[in-house]
Motif scaffolding. Structure first.
Motif, PDB file in Angstrom:
ATOM      1  N   SER B  31      22.090  21.260  55.899  1.00 41.92           N
ATOM      2  CA  SER B  31      22.316  20.145  54.984  1.00 41.92           C
ATOM      3  C   SER B  31      23.083  18.999  55.634  1.00 41.92           C
ATOM      4  O   SER B  31      23.126  17.884  55.089  1.00 41.92           O
ATOM      5  CB  SER B  31      23.074  20.616  53.742  1.00 41.92           C
ATOM      6  OG  SER B  31      24.383  21.058  54.086  1.00 41.92           O
ATOM      7  N   HIS B  32      23.709  19.242  56.761  1.00 38.52           N
ATOM      8  CA  HIS B  32      24.522  18.227  57.435  1.00 38.52           C
ATOM      9  C   HIS B  32      24.256  18.269  58.935  1.00 38.52           C
ATOM     10  O   HIS B  32      24.115  19.364  59.516  1.00 38.52           O
ATOM     11  CB  HIS B  32      26.023  18.466  57.232  1.00 38.52           C
ATOM     12  CG  HIS B  32      26.519  18.252  55.842  1.00 38.52           C
ATOM     13  ND1 HIS B  32      26.262  19.149  54.825  1.00 38.52           N
ATOM     14  CD2 HIS B  32      27.244  17.255  55.292  1.00 38.52           C
ATOM     15  CE1 HIS B  32      26.821  18.707  53.722  1.00 38.52           C
ATOM     16  NE2 HIS B  32      27.421  17.570  53.963  1.00 38.52           N
ATOM     17  N   ALA B  33      24.255  17.086  59.547  1.00 35.79           N
ATOM     18  CA  ALA B  33      24.204  17.029  61.001  1.00 35.79           C
ATOM     19  C   ALA B  33      25.512  17.581  61.570  1.00 35.79           C
ATOM     20  O   ALA B  33      26.532  17.652  60.887  1.00 35.79           O
ATOM     21  CB  ALA B  33      23.992  15.588  61.469  1.00 35.79           C
ATOM     22  N   MET B  34      25.453  17.984  62.831  1.00 37.11           N
ATOM     23  CA  MET B  34      26.652  18.462  63.505  1.00 37.11           C
ATOM     24  C   MET B  34      26.981  17.516  64.656  1.00 37.11           C
ATOM     25  O   MET B  34      26.109  17.212  65.492  1.00 37.11           O
ATOM     26  CB  MET B  34      26.456  19.865  64.057  1.00 37.11           C
ATOM     27  CG  MET B  34      27.740  20.500  64.569  1.00 37.11           C
ATOM     28  SD  MET B  34      28.910  20.851  63.245  1.00 37.11           S
ATOM     29  CE  MET B  34      28.125  22.304  62.529  1.00 37.11           C
ATOM     30  N   TRP B  50      25.433  13.501  67.854  1.00 30.36           N
ATOM     31  CA  TRP B  50      25.195  14.557  66.863  1.00 30.36           C
ATOM     32  C   TRP B  50      23.791  15.128  66.996  1.00 30.36           C
ATOM     33  O   TRP B  50      22.970  14.619  67.745  1.00 30.36           O
ATOM     34  CB  TRP B  50      25.438  14.058  65.437  1.00 30.36           C
ATOM     35  CG  TRP B  50      24.611  12.875  65.032  1.00 30.36           C
ATOM     36  CD1 TRP B  50      23.286  12.626  65.307  1.00 30.36           C
ATOM     37  CD2 TRP B  50      25.065  11.777  64.252  1.00 30.36           C
ATOM     38  NE1 TRP B  50      22.906  11.429  64.750  1.00 30.36           N
ATOM     39  CE2 TRP B  50      23.963  10.884  64.092  1.00 30.36           C
ATOM     40  CE3 TRP B  50      26.289  11.458  63.672  1.00 30.36           C
ATOM     41  CZ2 TRP B  50      24.090   9.708  63.376  1.00 30.36           C
ATOM     42  CZ3 TRP B  50      26.387  10.277  62.960  1.00 30.36           C
ATOM     43  CH2 TRP B  50      25.308   9.408  62.812  1.00 30.36           C
ATOM     44  N   ILE B  51      23.589  16.209  66.269  1.00 32.95           N
ATOM     45  CA  ILE B  51      22.277  16.819  66.243  1.00 32.95           C
ATOM     46  C   ILE B  51      21.850  17.005  64.789  1.00 32.95           C
ATOM     47  O   ILE B  51      22.641  17.464  63.959  1.00 32.95           O
ATOM     48  CB  ILE B  51      22.237  18.150  67.031  1.00 32.95           C
ATOM     49  CG1 ILE B  51      20.813  18.720  67.062  1.00 32.95           C
ATOM     50  CG2 ILE B  51      23.244  19.153  66.486  1.00 32.95           C
ATOM     51  CD1 ILE B  51      20.638  19.845  68.083  1.00 32.95           C
ATOM     52  N   ASN B  52      20.630  16.595  64.503  1.00 35.14           N
ATOM     53  CA  ASN B  52      20.058  16.779  63.177  1.00 35.14           C
ATOM     54  C   ASN B  52      19.728  18.254  63.014  1.00 35.14           C
ATOM     55  O   ASN B  52      18.887  18.807  63.737  1.00 35.14           O
ATOM     56  CB  ASN B  52      18.791  15.927  63.059  1.00 35.14           C
ATOM     57  CG  ASN B  52      18.164  15.975  61.680  1.00 35.14           C
ATOM     58  OD1 ASN B  52      18.127  17.024  61.041  1.00 35.14           O
ATOM     59  ND2 ASN B  52      17.677  14.835  61.215  1.00 35.14           N
ATOM     60  N   THR B  53      20.378  18.913  62.082  1.00 40.55           N
ATOM     61  CA  THR B  53      20.188  20.360  61.934  1.00 40.55           C
ATOM     62  C   THR B  53      18.891  20.708  61.222  1.00 40.55           C
ATOM     63  O   THR B  53      18.513  21.873  61.165  1.00 40.55           O
ATOM     64  CB  THR B  53      21.376  20.974  61.176  1.00 40.55           C
ATOM     65  OG1 THR B  53      21.553  20.253  59.951  1.00 40.55           O
ATOM     66  CG2 THR B  53      22.658  20.916  61.987  1.00 40.55           C
ATOM     67  N   ASN B  54      18.205  19.696  60.694  1.00 39.30           N
ATOM     68  CA  ASN B  54      16.905  19.946  60.062  1.00 39.30           C
ATOM     69  C   ASN B  54      15.801  20.081  61.095  1.00 39.30           C
ATOM     70  O   ASN B  54      14.960  20.977  61.015  1.00 39.30           O
ATOM     71  CB  ASN B  54      16.539  18.806  59.109  1.00 39.30           C
ATOM     72  CG  ASN B  54      16.944  19.103  57.694  1.00 39.30           C
ATOM     73  OD1 ASN B  54      16.525  20.110  57.122  1.00 39.30           O
ATOM     74  ND2 ASN B  54      17.785  18.257  57.144  1.00 39.30           N
ATOM     75  N   ASP B  55      15.804  19.167  62.067  1.00 38.20           N
ATOM     76  CA  ASP B  55      14.713  19.163  63.033  1.00 38.20           C
ATOM     77  C   ASP B  55      15.172  19.335  64.478  1.00 38.20           C
ATOM     78  O   ASP B  55      14.351  19.332  65.396  1.00 38.20           O
ATOM     79  CB  ASP B  55      13.883  17.879  62.906  1.00 38.20           C
ATOM     80  CG  ASP B  55      14.698  16.616  63.170  1.00 38.20           C
ATOM     81  OD1 ASP B  55      14.209  15.525  62.845  1.00 38.20           O
ATOM     82  OD2 ASP B  55      15.840  16.729  63.687  1.00 38.20           O
TER      83      ASP B  55
END
Lengths: 110, 125
Positions: B31-34, B50-55
């Motif tokens: 639900s949140h980027a890291m 950061w890294i998009n945790t979805n994709d």
């Protein structure tokens, strides 16, 4: 050299008030919310103020934030020895397309 | 409660690689980027990206391209920072932090909460 400018250090006696400034530009503070973090050595940084002047739950009302144009200020009243920490301001810079932090201010409670 | 727990301190030789982990709990990981933030000795905080945790799409800040790699293992709610070809100037404290991002008409609002406890990386022969 940080994009946001903070004084390296501030100090005051217990019970007193201190203000920490954070100066930026129209591409960052002037166009975005400011956030403040408290970092005690050896611990994880903690969000102290969000959206310029709001406090997360659990943050005492001794901590307050304000902003005017391209500068922001964190004020701490009723200083306690436990407030000794490094404080950082942060915002998003639209020109750099990056999150930017101030250089940090070390608070000493004398 | 929402928590990020990082791996322990690392001592590496110049030229080696290091992999730091950041395990999230208490919220839906995707639900949140890291984000990753560095604190060099005696210096302030510096956003690394950061890294998009979805994709899994990473975004690297200036100065952190090439040798720095963000990755994920969503099955264990963990983000990783790998630094290759380590240099003495990579010595510092590395934090992961959950990125809270809101889109505006112009640009975005970003803040970091919570943070991991930090991982000290020392690069020395």
């Amino acid at each position: 050299q940080s994009v946001l400018t903070q004084p390296p250090s501030v100090s005051a006696a217990p019970g007193q008030k201190v203000a920490i400034s954070c100066s930026g530009s129209s591409s960052n503070i002037g166009d975005n919310y400011v956030f403040w973090y408290q970092h005690l050595p050896g611990s994880a940084p903690r969000l102290l103020i969000y959206e310029d002047n709001k406090r997360p739950s659990g943050i005492p009302d001794r901590f307050s934030g304000s902003k005017s144009h391209t500068s922001a200020t964190l004020a701490i009243t009723g200083l306690q020895t436990g407030d000794e920490a490094d404080y950082y301001c942060e915002t998003w810079d639209g020109t750099l397309t990056a999150a930017v932090f101030g250089g940090g201010t070390k608070l000493t409670v004398l | 409660q929402v928590q990020l727990v990082q791996s322990g301190p690392e001592l590496k030789n110049p030229g080696a690689s290091v992999n730091i982990s950041c395990k999230a709990s208490g919220y839906t990981f995707i639900s949140h980027a890291m984000s990753w933030v560095r604190q060099a000795p005696g210096q302030g905080l510096e956003w690394m990206g950061w890294i998009n945790t979805n994709d899994g799409h990473p975004t690297y800040a200036r100065g952190f391209t090439g040798r720095f790699v963000f990755s994920l293992d969503t099955s264990v709610s963990t983000a990783y920072l790998q630094i290759n070809s380590l240099r003495p100037e990579d010595t510092g404290l590395y934090f992961c932090a959950r990125a809270n991002i809101i889109s505006k008409v112009r640009g975005i609002v970003v803040w970091f909460d919570p943070w991991g406890q930090g991982t000290l990386v020392t690069v020395s022969p």
